[in-house]
Design an enzyme around this catalytic site. Structure first.
Site, PDB file in Angstrom:
ATOM      1  N   ASP A   6      -2.924  -2.017   9.871  1.00  0.00           N
ATOM      2  CA  ASP A   6      -2.891  -2.015   8.410  1.00  0.00           C
ATOM      3  C   ASP A   6      -3.351  -3.327   7.798  1.00  0.00           C
ATOM      4  OD1 ASP A   6      -1.914   0.567   8.406  1.00  0.00           O
ATOM      5  OD2 ASP A   6       0.172   0.000   8.063  1.00  0.00           O
TER       6      ASP A   6
ATOM      7  N   GLY B 270       4.304  -4.224   4.429  1.00  0.00           N
ATOM      8  CA  GLY B 270       4.656  -5.559   3.971  1.00  0.00           C
ATOM      9  C   GLY B 270       4.360  -6.638   4.992  1.00  0.00           C
ATOM     10  N   GLY B 271       4.693  -6.399   6.261  1.00  0.00           N
ATOM     11  CA  GLY B 271       4.385  -7.378   7.295  1.00  0.00           C
ATOM     12  C   GLY B 271       2.892  -7.561   7.471  1.00  0.00           C
ATOM     13  N   SER B 272       2.158  -6.465   7.423  1.00  0.00           N
ATOM     14  CA  SER B 272       0.700  -6.533   7.526  1.00  0.00           C
ATOM     15  C   SER B 272       0.105  -7.288   6.344  1.00  0.00           C
ATOM     16  CB  SER B 272       0.113  -5.119   7.584  1.00  0.00           C
ATOM     17  OG  SER B 272       0.541  -4.441   8.743  1.00  0.00           O
TER      18      SER B 272
ATOM     19  N   VAL C 122      10.953  -4.378   3.333  1.00  0.00           N
ATOM     20  CA  VAL C 122      10.787  -4.663   4.765  1.00  0.00           C
ATOM     21  C   VAL C 122      10.983  -3.379   5.561  1.00  0.00           C
ATOM     22  CG1 VAL C 122      11.703  -5.968   6.726  1.00  0.00           C
ATOM     23  CG2 VAL C 122      11.547  -7.042   4.458  1.00  0.00           C
TER      24      VAL C 122
ATOM     25  N   GLY D  27       9.465  -0.679   5.335  1.00  0.00           N
ATOM     26  CA  GLY D  27       9.586   0.382   4.346  1.00  0.00           C
ATOM     27  C   GLY D  27       8.405   1.322   4.252  1.00  0.00           C
ATOM     28  N   GLY D  28       7.429   1.198   5.152  1.00  0.00           N
ATOM     29  CA  GLY D  28       6.269   2.078   5.097  1.00  0.00           C
ATOM     30  C   GLY D  28       5.233   1.667   4.073  1.00  0.00           C
TER      31      GLY D  28
ATOM     32  N   LYS E 273       0.839  -1.198   0.000  1.00  0.00           N
ATOM     33  CA  LYS E 273       0.000   0.000   0.000  1.00  0.00           C
ATOM     34  C   LYS E 273       0.872   1.245   0.000  1.00  0.00           C
ATOM     35  CE  LYS E 273       0.841   1.323   4.443  1.00  0.00           C
ATOM     36  NZ  LYS E 273       1.566   2.567   4.825  1.00  0.00           N
TER      37      LYS E 273
END
Length: 308
Positions: free
Chosen positions: A140, A105-107, A99, A101-102, A9
């Site tokens: 997120d 990605g984890g979400s 990773v 990075g805003g 996103k």
């Protein structure tokens, strides 16, 4: 075996209210899903094997493979909701989203794991329940399920889909290393205190979506959208990582219509007028020496979904 693709996103608007008593901030967060994404594959594991994680991709070494990973937590949360006990499942993340990075990605991986495990275990969990579980995992995660474009309120987990016309073309400049989201929010609060405006929720007005930005999305107007891009965390990200100013400048000088730090950074996002312009901006950024790499992509795209 089930493979789910899930989008990254960009926040085309990130309005940040004051610090609440619970440690969160009220947000007006306009999420925009882009084609740059991860793939999460869920496959059956042997009895007693538990949840195991593997990862591939350029940033794989930076991805935690323990219970702090949202994909593992998602599998356990879904199993618990259905009374399945401790699940046995192998999860593989093919990583393309930067990773820390805003770009959530984890979400995104947490959302993909919910969808993949639900299909693998043939649970048929209603979409509303999946969204509830996603909100338990993180602010997120629900948007990664939904995709498209949406306004997030509360801490970002209360979503309203937004109308959008056409396709917008983006470039994402990936920095070396990540930025901690909590650290960026703390720096935002510190800068507000330093400026004398206060940082609490009784001092900072509750943010709302910008009508000009919503109109630009609905009209499919990239020039108008570029003029309305806004991120209240950008000054904090720049304070913690001053080198991002050079990245933003390089992309703008290469012809981007607009630029901003994506979410809490350090990835920088650039809006281009079309696919050809996006490719040129990405090439210029890669040659500029101001970022590790740059990706041209587009959106909006759907949320997490199983591949055929």
């Amino acid at each position: 075996m089930i493979t789910v693709r899930v989008p990254a996103k960009v926040n085309v608007q990130l309005g940040v209210g004051g610090l609440r008593a619970d440690g969160f901030h009220d947000l007006a967060n306009v999420f925009f899903a882009v084609a740059l994404g991860d793939e999460v594959t869920a496959s059956a594991a042997g009895p007693g094997e538990g949840v195991t994680l593997t990862c591939s991709g350029p940033d794989a070494a930076a991805v935690p493979l323990d219970d702090s990973n949202l994909a593992a937590r998602a599998a356990r949360l879904l199993a618990a909701r259905h009374g399945l006990g401790d699940p046995d499942v192998r999860l593989h993340i093919a990583k393309a989203i930067p990773v820390a990075g805003g770009m959530a990605g984890g979400s995104a991986d947490g959302a993909a794991a919910l969808v993949a495990c639900d299909a693998l275990w043939e649970l048929g969990t209603p979409a509303g329940t999946l969204l509830e579980l996603a909100a338990e995992l993180g602010s997120d995660v629900p948007f990664a399920l939904l995709g498209g474009v949406a306004l997030g309120r509360g801490r970002g987990e209360i979503l309203d889909p937004l109308p959008v016309t056409g396709t917008f073309h983006w470039v994402f400049a990936v920095a070396d290393g990540g930025l901690s989201t909590p650290a960026v929010f703390r720096e935002c609060d510190r800068l507000r205190e330093e400026a004398g405006t206060g940082s609490g929720d009784t001092e900072v007005p509750t943010p709302d979506a910008d009508p000009a930005l919503l109109a630009a999305l609905a009209d499919g107007d990239p020039v108008a959208l570029a003029g309305a891009l806004a991120n209240d965390l950008q000054s904090a990200a720049l304070s913690l990582r001053p080198s991002l100013a050079a990245t933003l400048r390089a992309g703008t000088e290469a012809g981007a219509l607009g630029a901003l730090v994506s979410g809490s950074g350090p990835t920088c996002a650039f809006l281009a007028k079309d696919a050809e312009a996006a490719a040129a901006v990405a090439e210029a950024l890669r040659a500029s020496g101001t970022c590790r790499t740059a990706h041209a992509t587009y959106g909006p795209v759907p949320g997490a979904g199983a591949l055929p």
